[in-house]
Design a protein around this motif. Structure first.
Motif, PDB file in Angstrom:
ATOM      1  N   PHE A  53       0.654  -1.259  -0.070  1.00 51.62           N
ATOM      2  CA  PHE A  53      -0.061  -0.250   0.230  1.00 51.62           C
ATOM      3  C   PHE A  53       1.033   1.147   0.160  1.00 51.62           C
ATOM      4  CE2 PHE A  53      -3.436  -3.034   1.587  1.00 51.62           C
ATOM      5  CZ  PHE A  53      -4.399  -2.658   1.404  1.00 51.62           C
ATOM      6  N   LYS A  54       0.520   2.506  -0.604  1.00 50.98           N
ATOM      7  CA  LYS A  54       0.628   3.956  -0.723  1.00 50.98           C
ATOM      8  C   LYS A  54       1.382   4.148   0.956  1.00 50.98           C
ATOM      9  CE  LYS A  54      -1.066   5.240  -4.832  1.00 50.98           C
ATOM     10  NZ  LYS A  54      -1.346   6.081  -5.602  1.00 50.98           N
ATOM     11  N   PRO A  55       3.032   4.310   1.099  1.00 55.17           N
ATOM     12  CA  PRO A  55       2.498   4.910   2.647  1.00 55.17           C
ATOM     13  C   PRO A  55       1.536   6.146   3.041  1.00 55.17           C
ATOM     14  CG  PRO A  55       4.796   5.618   0.941  1.00 55.17           C
ATOM     15  CD  PRO A  55       3.910   4.485   0.472  1.00 55.17           C
ATOM     16  N   VAL A  56       1.052   6.833   1.977  1.00 57.97           N
ATOM     17  CA  VAL A  56      -0.146   8.079   2.078  1.00 57.97           C
ATOM     18  C   VAL A  56      -0.900   7.697   2.704  1.00 57.97           C
ATOM     19  CG1 VAL A  56      -0.826   8.473   0.601  1.00 57.97           C
ATOM     20  CG2 VAL A  56      -1.174   9.778   1.561  1.00 57.97           C
ATOM     21  N   VAL A  57      -1.531   5.872   2.703  1.00 50.63           N
ATOM     22  CA  VAL A  57      -2.579   4.947   2.865  1.00 50.63           C
ATOM     23  C   VAL A  57      -1.951   3.949   4.243  1.00 50.63           C
ATOM     24  CG1 VAL A  57      -3.487   3.330   2.744  1.00 50.63           C
ATOM     25  CG2 VAL A  57      -3.505   4.840   0.996  1.00 50.63           C
ATOM     26  N   GLN A  58      -1.176   3.990   4.619  1.00 51.49           N
ATOM     27  CA  GLN A  58      -0.512   3.825   5.250  1.00 51.49           C
ATOM     28  C   GLN A  58      -0.635   4.605   6.584  1.00 51.49           C
ATOM     29  OE1 GLN A  58       3.037   1.962   5.405  1.00 51.49           O
ATOM     30  NE2 GLN A  58       2.044   0.751   3.737  1.00 51.49           N
ATOM     31  N   GLU A  59      -0.542   5.632   6.250  1.00 53.34           N
ATOM     32  CA  GLU A  59      -0.573   6.903   7.843  1.00 53.34           C
ATOM     33  C   GLU A  59      -1.613   6.971   7.483  1.00 53.34           C
ATOM     34  OE1 GLU A  59       1.158  10.526   5.613  1.00 53.34           O
ATOM     35  OE2 GLU A  59       4.091   9.481   5.927  1.00 53.34           O
ATOM     36  N   THR A  60      -2.750   6.486   7.072  1.00 45.69           N
ATOM     37  CA  THR A  60      -4.435   7.295   7.540  1.00 45.69           C
ATOM     38  C   THR A  60      -4.668   6.134   8.636  1.00 45.69           C
ATOM     39  OG1 THR A  60      -4.463   8.367   5.229  1.00 45.69           O
ATOM     40  CG2 THR A  60      -6.013   8.236   6.024  1.00 45.69           C
ATOM     41  N   VAL A  61      -4.111   5.061   8.248  1.00 43.90           N
ATOM     42  CA  VAL A  61      -4.883   3.983   9.193  1.00 43.90           C
ATOM     43  C   VAL A  61      -4.928   4.345  10.577  1.00 43.90           C
ATOM     44  CG1 VAL A  61      -4.668   1.570   9.419  1.00 43.90           C
ATOM     45  CG2 VAL A  61      -4.428   2.605   6.968  1.00 43.90           C
ATOM     46  N   GLY A  62      -4.045   4.780  10.680  1.00 41.99           N
ATOM     47  CA  GLY A  62      -4.127   4.692  12.496  1.00 41.99           C
ATOM     48  C   GLY A  62      -5.287   6.076  12.610  1.00 41.99           C
ATOM     49  N   GLN A  63      -4.799   7.033  12.189  1.00 40.98           N
ATOM     50  CA  GLN A  63      -6.186   7.465  12.497  1.00 40.98           C
ATOM     51  C   GLN A  63      -7.636   7.299  12.066  1.00 40.98           C
ATOM     52  OE1 GLN A  63      -5.789  10.929  13.883  1.00 40.98           O
ATOM     53  NE2 GLN A  63      -7.920  10.944  14.471  1.00 40.98           N
ATOM     54  N   ILE A  64      -8.179   6.357  12.063  1.00 45.64           N
ATOM     55  CA  ILE A  64      -9.074   5.236  10.880  1.00 45.64           C
ATOM     56  C   ILE A  64      -9.337   4.634  12.758  1.00 45.64           C
ATOM     57  CG2 ILE A  64     -10.117   3.957  10.110  1.00 45.64           C
ATOM     58  CD1 ILE A  64      -9.015   5.421   7.368  1.00 45.64           C
ATOM     59  N   VAL A  65      -8.078   4.799  12.995  1.00 44.13           N
ATOM     60  CA  VAL A  65      -8.415   3.228  13.700  1.00 44.13           C
ATOM     61  C   VAL A  65      -9.125   3.765  15.400  1.00 44.13           C
ATOM     62  CG1 VAL A  65      -7.443   2.249  16.388  1.00 44.13           C
ATOM     63  CG2 VAL A  65      -7.035   1.793  13.042  1.00 44.13           C
ATOM     64  N   LYS A  66      -8.398   5.223  15.185  1.00 43.19           N
ATOM     65  CA  LYS A  66      -8.841   5.888  16.696  1.00 43.19           C
ATOM     66  C   LYS A  66     -10.681   6.379  16.445  1.00 43.19           C
ATOM     67  CE  LYS A  66      -4.485   8.156  18.162  1.00 43.19           C
ATOM     68  NZ  LYS A  66      -3.512   8.575  17.739  1.00 43.19           N
ATOM     69  N   SER A  67     -10.949   7.070  14.749  1.00 40.87           N
ATOM     70  CA  SER A  67     -11.717   7.056  14.658  1.00 40.87           C
ATOM     71  C   SER A  67     -13.295   6.502  15.032  1.00 40.87           C
ATOM     72  CB  SER A  67     -12.036   8.238  13.024  1.00 40.87           C
ATOM     73  OG  SER A  67     -11.041   9.418  13.379  1.00 40.87           O
ATOM     74  N   ALA A  68     -12.716   5.346  14.936  1.00 44.47           N
ATOM     75  CA  ALA A  68     -13.605   4.010  14.554  1.00 44.47           C
ATOM     76  C   ALA A  68     -13.694   4.416  15.994  1.00 44.47           C
ATOM     77  CB  ALA A  68     -12.997   3.213  13.731  1.00 44.47           C
ATOM     78  N   MET A  69     -13.098   3.982  16.669  1.00 42.41           N
ATOM     79  CA  MET A  69     -13.184   3.618  18.686  1.00 42.41           C
ATOM     80  C   MET A  69     -14.156   4.802  18.743  1.00 42.41           C
ATOM     81  SD  MET A  69     -11.672   1.267  19.380  1.00 42.41           S
ATOM     82  CE  MET A  69     -10.206   0.326  18.611  1.00 42.41           C
ATOM     83  N   GLN A  70     -13.873   5.640  18.288  1.00 45.67           N
ATOM     84  CA  GLN A  70     -15.427   7.147  18.984  1.00 45.67           C
ATOM     85  C   GLN A  70     -15.939   6.670  18.283  1.00 45.67           C
ATOM     86  OE1 GLN A  70     -12.809  10.261  17.337  1.00 45.67           O
ATOM     87  NE2 GLN A  70     -11.389  10.435  18.785  1.00 45.67           N
ATOM     88  N   VAL A  71     -16.690   6.722  17.243  1.00 51.49           N
ATOM     89  CA  VAL A  71     -18.027   6.259  16.527  1.00 51.49           C
ATOM     90  C   VAL A  71     -18.467   5.280  17.319  1.00 51.49           C
ATOM     91  CG1 VAL A  71     -19.142   5.323  14.696  1.00 51.49           C
ATOM     92  CG2 VAL A  71     -17.592   7.459  14.908  1.00 51.49           C
ATOM     93  N   HIS A  72     -18.004   4.432  18.139  1.00 52.98           N
ATOM     94  CA  HIS A  72     -18.162   3.272  18.769  1.00 52.98           C
ATOM     95  C   HIS A  72     -18.731   3.816  20.137  1.00 52.98           C
ATOM     96  CE1 HIS A  72     -18.926  -0.484  20.004  1.00 52.98           C
ATOM     97  NE2 HIS A  72     -18.024  -0.809  20.916  1.00 52.98           N
TER      98      HIS A  72
END
Length: 215
Positions: A53-72
């Protein structure tokens, strides 16, 4: 114990019977533990050298995890189980369902980090939004998702997915290229294309199974 009626009869287990069993309780994991668990899963997929995967995609994943926790957490706090909505119970199984969808992403289709964010929004709405029983509840959920996404990913234009009038549909499916093609988990651009794919699949099914045995 599994056969005891939860609504009638005796709710007490005889201590002479209970002494033969070992009882334990497993609480819901803390936020830090959940972050570790799901970061491990997502990094193992998106940072896998074999997938590239592109580095820019890899960098986004960590924030997605945090956001998913907040939504849950927000969904659990807002939608409580009641007698009318007894299925309003959101736990780690539902959170896992969101990440199961994210792990279907492939580097060929998901080279843009905004598209990965859109995939997370789609998976979240399928897991949480589809369980809600009213339009009012769905609007509350979409407000949660919209607010969380705007704070975490302000540089991406996602407001058109949550507009009150004519929102852009956000649908990902493994049959995005057609049912006859190899499965490809990707976004379906609009409702017309989705309807075309489903209608074609239904017609093919009806041709194959012309008679339906209703007895």
């Amino acid at each position: 114990l599994a056969c005891m009626n939860p609504t009638a009869g005796s709710f007490i287990v005889n201590p002479r019977l209970q002494r033969n069993f070992w009882t334990c309780a497993v609480p819901f994991p803390e936020t830090g533990a959940l972050n570790t668990i799901y970061n491990t899963f997502t990094e193992g997929h998106f940072k896998n050298p074999a997938l590239n995967f592109k580095p820019v995609v890899q960098e986004t994943v960590g924030q997605i995890v945090k956001s998913a926790m907040q939504v849950h957490a927000s969904v659990v706090g807002m939608f409580r189980k009641t007698a009318a909505n007894f299925h309003y119970e959101f736990n780690i199984r539902h959170l896992t369902g969101v990440f199961s969808g994210l792990l279907q992403a492939s580097p060929k289709e998901f080279g843009d980090p905004q598209k990965v964010v859109e995939l997370w929004l789609h998976e979240s709405e399928r897991i949480y939004g589809d369980r809600l029983v009213s339009v009012a509840d769905l609007k509350k959920y979409r407000s949660i998702a919209d607010g969380t996404a705007k704070k975490a990913f302000a540089k991406y234009n996602i407001s058109h997915f949550f507009s009150d009038k004519n929102p852009v549909p956000l649908v990902f499916a493994p049959f995005s290229r057609g049912h006859e093609e190899e499965p490809c988990y990707d976004r379906i651009p609009d409702i017309d294309r989705l309807s075309e794919l489903l209608t074609k699949a239904l017609n093919e099914y009806n041709e194959t199974f012309a008679a339906m045995d209703l007895v």
